[in-house]
Write a protein that holds these residues in place. Sequence first.
Motif, PDB file in Angstrom:
ATOM      1  N   ILE A  18      29.930  50.541  39.905  1.00 28.82           N
ATOM      2  CA  ILE A  18      31.006  51.122  39.097  1.00 28.82           C
ATOM      3  C   ILE A  18      30.562  51.274  37.647  1.00 28.82           C
ATOM      4  N   ALA A  19      30.663  52.495  37.140  1.00 24.76           N
ATOM      5  CA  ALA A  19      30.420  52.742  35.718  1.00 24.76           C
ATOM      6  C   ALA A  19      31.686  52.370  34.954  1.00 24.76           C
ATOM      7  N   LEU A  20      31.566  51.425  34.024  1.00 23.24           N
ATOM      8  CA  LEU A  20      32.725  50.869  33.337  1.00 23.24           C
ATOM      9  C   LEU A  20      33.195  51.772  32.198  1.00 23.24           C
ATOM     10  N   CYS A  21      34.449  51.574  31.798  1.00 22.95           N
ATOM     11  CA  CYS A  21      35.012  52.446  30.780  1.00 22.95           C
ATOM     12  C   CYS A  21      36.262  51.817  30.164  1.00 22.95           C
ATOM     13  N   CYS A  22      36.525  52.148  28.908  1.00 21.15           N
ATOM     14  CA  CYS A  22      37.816  51.907  28.261  1.00 21.15           C
ATOM     15  C   CYS A  22      38.318  50.463  28.376  1.00 21.15           C
ATOM     16  N   HIS A  23      37.558  49.538  27.847  1.00 21.99           N
ATOM     17  CA  HIS A  23      37.972  48.136  27.897  1.00 21.99           C
ATOM     18  C   HIS A  23      39.278  47.899  27.152  1.00 21.99           C
ATOM     19  N   HIS A  24      39.577  48.763  26.187  1.00 21.86           N
ATOM     20  CA  HIS A  24      40.820  48.585  25.440  1.00 21.86           C
ATOM     21  C   HIS A  24      42.052  48.884  26.289  1.00 21.86           C
ATOM     22  N   ARG A  25      41.846  49.392  27.513  1.00 27.16           N
ATOM     23  CA  ARG A  25      42.945  49.648  28.427  1.00 27.16           C
ATOM     24  C   ARG A  25      43.076  48.555  29.478  1.00 27.16           C
ATOM     25  N   CYS A  26      42.419  47.423  29.275  1.00 29.83           N
ATOM     26  CA  CYS A  26      42.527  46.309  30.207  1.00 29.83           C
ATOM     27  C   CYS A  26      43.879  45.607  30.046  1.00 29.83           C
ATOM     28  N   ASP A  27      44.215  44.755  31.006  1.00 30.80           N
ATOM     29  CA  ASP A  27      45.500  44.079  31.001  1.00 30.80           C
ATOM     30  C   ASP A  27      45.310  42.652  31.510  1.00 30.80           C
ATOM     31  N   TRP A  28      45.878  41.685  30.805  1.00 28.12           N
ATOM     32  CA  TRP A  28      45.675  40.274  31.143  1.00 28.12           C
ATOM     33  C   TRP A  28      46.138  39.940  32.558  1.00 28.12           C
ATOM     34  N   ARG A  29      47.282  40.461  32.956  1.00 29.52           N
ATOM     35  CA  ARG A  29      47.777  40.127  34.291  1.00 29.52           C
ATOM     36  C   ARG A  29      46.784  40.559  35.367  1.00 29.52           C
ATOM     37  N   HIS A  30      46.232  41.731  35.226  1.00 23.46           N
ATOM     38  CA  HIS A  30      45.361  42.285  36.262  1.00 23.46           C
ATOM     39  C   HIS A  30      43.905  41.842  36.126  1.00 23.46           C
ATOM     40  N   TYR A  31      43.545  41.308  34.996  1.00 24.87           N
ATOM     41  CA  TYR A  31      42.148  40.948  34.717  1.00 24.87           C
ATOM     42  C   TYR A  31      41.654  39.892  35.707  1.00 24.87           C
ATOM     43  N   VAL A  32      40.485  40.115  36.294  1.00 26.99           N
ATOM     44  CA  VAL A  32      39.948  39.192  37.303  1.00 26.99           C
ATOM     45  C   VAL A  32      39.216  38.005  36.674  1.00 26.99           C
ATOM     46  N   GLY A  33      38.952  38.054  35.361  1.00 27.75           N
ATOM     47  CA  GLY A  33      38.181  37.000  34.707  1.00 27.75           C
ATOM     48  C   GLY A  33      39.016  35.976  33.968  1.00 27.75           C
ATOM     49  N   LYS A  34      40.270  35.786  34.363  1.00 27.61           N
ATOM     50  CA  LYS A  34      41.143  34.841  33.669  1.00 27.61           C
ATOM     51  C   LYS A  34      40.557  33.428  33.629  1.00 27.61           C
ATOM     52  N   GLU A  35      40.029  32.977  34.748  1.00 23.86           N
ATOM     53  CA  GLU A  35      39.498  31.610  34.823  1.00 23.86           C
ATOM     54  C   GLU A  35      38.318  31.438  33.868  1.00 23.86           C
ATOM     55  N   TYR A  36      37.526  32.481  33.737  1.00 20.36           N
ATOM     56  CA  TYR A  36      36.396  32.441  32.814  1.00 20.36           C
ATOM     57  C   TYR A  36      36.891  32.288  31.385  1.00 20.36           C
ATOM     58  N   PHE A  37      37.891  33.056  31.007  1.00 14.18           N
ATOM     59  CA  PHE A  37      38.457  32.966  29.663  1.00 14.18           C
ATOM     60  C   PHE A  37      39.064  31.577  29.426  1.00 14.18           C
ATOM     61  N   LYS A  38      39.794  31.078  30.396  1.00 11.23           N
ATOM     62  CA  LYS A  38      40.448  29.781  30.233  1.00 11.23           C
ATOM     63  C   LYS A  38      39.422  28.660  30.073  1.00 11.23           C
ATOM     64  N   ALA A  39      38.306  28.769  30.794  1.00  8.74           N
ATOM     65  CA  ALA A  39      37.252  27.763  30.687  1.00  8.74           C
ATOM     66  C   ALA A  39      36.633  27.748  29.294  1.00  8.74           C
ATOM     67  N   LEU A  40      36.736  28.872  28.591  1.00 10.33           N
ATOM     68  CA  LEU A  40      36.220  28.969  27.223  1.00 10.33           C
ATOM     69  C   LEU A  40      37.280  28.600  26.190  1.00 10.33           C
ATOM     70  N   GLY A  41      38.433  28.184  26.674  1.00 15.86           N
ATOM     71  CA  GLY A  41      39.512  27.830  25.767  1.00 15.86           C
ATOM     72  C   GLY A  41      40.269  29.038  25.242  1.00 15.86           C
ATOM     73  N   LEU A  42      40.163  30.144  25.941  1.00 13.54           N
ATOM     74  CA  LEU A  42      40.819  31.384  25.537  1.00 13.54           C
ATOM     75  C   LEU A  42      41.951  31.714  26.501  1.00 13.54           C
ATOM     76  N   GLY A  43      42.887  32.523  26.050  1.00 14.23           N
ATOM     77  CA  GLY A  43      44.015  32.884  26.896  1.00 14.23           C
ATOM     78  C   GLY A  43      44.472  34.307  26.678  1.00 14.23           C
ATOM     79  N   ALA A  44      45.751  34.551  26.986  1.00 16.33           N
ATOM     80  CA  ALA A  44      46.300  35.905  26.939  1.00 16.33           C
ATOM     81  C   ALA A  44      46.255  36.500  25.539  1.00 16.33           C
ATOM     82  N   VAL A  45      46.504  35.670  24.528  1.00 15.18           N
ATOM     83  CA  VAL A  45      46.529  36.186  23.154  1.00 15.18           C
ATOM     84  C   VAL A  45      45.151  36.668  22.740  1.00 15.18           C
ATOM     85  N   GLU A  46      44.129  35.821  22.959  1.00 14.27           N
ATOM     86  CA  GLU A  46      42.762  36.206  22.591  1.00 14.27           C
ATOM     87  C   GLU A  46      42.318  37.435  23.394  1.00 14.27           C
ATOM     88  N   PHE A  47      42.671  37.452  24.680  1.00 17.12           N
ATOM     89  CA  PHE A  47      42.285  38.592  25.511  1.00 17.12           C
ATOM     90  C   PHE A  47      42.895  39.884  24.968  1.00 17.12           C
TER      91      PHE A  47
END
Length: 419
Positions: A270-299
């Motif tokens: 998959i050729a990636l595009c438009c990261h600014h159109r991502c959404d926290w609910r649908h994002y598959v990397g939530k666990e990765y962000f949480k492990a870094l101490g990050l959450g919905a606000v930072e995302f």
Amino acid sequence: MCVLCCFCFNTIRKTGTVFSLCCRQDFFIQDINAGLKDETEIPEQLVPISSLSEEQLENLIKKLKKASEGLNSTLKDQIMSHPALHDALNDPKNGDSATKHLKQQASILGNIEKLKLLGPRRCFVEFGAGKGKLSHWVDIALKDAEKVHFILVEKVTTRFKVDGKHRKKNSVFERLQIDIQHLCLNKIPLLSKEKLPVVGIGKHLCGVATDLALRCLVETYAASCEERNEEPLAKRIKNDKTEKEINTLAKEGNEKNVPEKWTPVAGIVIALCCHHRCDWRHYVGKEYFKALGLGAVEFHYFQRLSSWATCGMRKTSLEASNITTIRKDNQNDNSEEHDDGGYRITDDSTESLSGFLTVEEKKKIGHLCKLLIDQGRIQYLQQKGFSPALQYYTDPLVSLENVLLTALPKLSSLPETSA
């Protein structure tokens, strides 16, 4: 009855091409790929980046840089081509835009072949298919390969589709007008009956649609298929000593090498595009962000800051065209122009920000945001039993959205084949 049903149609052409759309079809399951919704994670109101103080913005950037420590910000160049597009690429009638798209399609096709995913007895699912040109070139490259199917997924009505050009007896095209969020692949008769390995492909799959597609493939589809098989995918993964990516299917025209063990998802390109159109609910990397101490606000802020990756080009682009392009859908853009122009202006205009950052610094921050978001996707795929990678598949002069996400299953039960 759903409002979509007034558009429903099921027309079978003499060419064998099937078009279908209906929310009442078995493969439509509301929000099946949406991810879990946790209201407590989503703040009620977040101010635009342009409204942040200099101190708040500095704190966000510090968090970003800390979270990105150890990540390789320079990806491997994997710019390729494929002979199937040789004549098209050398057509003197091509304009600049057409040439750029052909170069991208040729490189994606070359990468598909390099991963040994280009061959008979499989089903290519093109997400955000638009006109279906990527599937078109895959079909051309496959020539007379046996038992090749294409499922083209696009949620909006598309003009100038190329589906009707396919008249090969060995290829079957099916177009589904459906949002990826609601698509259950294992309910599609073609896949449930034929049991062909799926190759998920996409050219500039916009923002959130990438996460929906990944979940559609490796959770909704692969996991469900594995439940019907002898054992889960994870139990068939070798120990850490075996990380070699293997050929999961036959080489073109040589069905003797087809592995006896069927794998639901043979690969993802998959050729990636438009990261600014991502959404926290649908994002598959939530666990990765949480492990870094990050959450919905930072995302939220990181995905907005990702648009800074092209901020150095905005002024030139706007002066030349005086056009502001804003993406309104969450999948592919039928115009296919957004990636070449590539200068999407969001509500967080760089001109309204504090001037303590240079354009080059903003571009680096934008690229770090993209990388961090993609790294969450990489970890997700690893946890789901895949061997993923990120690489540059085209020159930034061809497209500023030039990162390709690939993944192959790590299956210990499949026999290795010679290169």
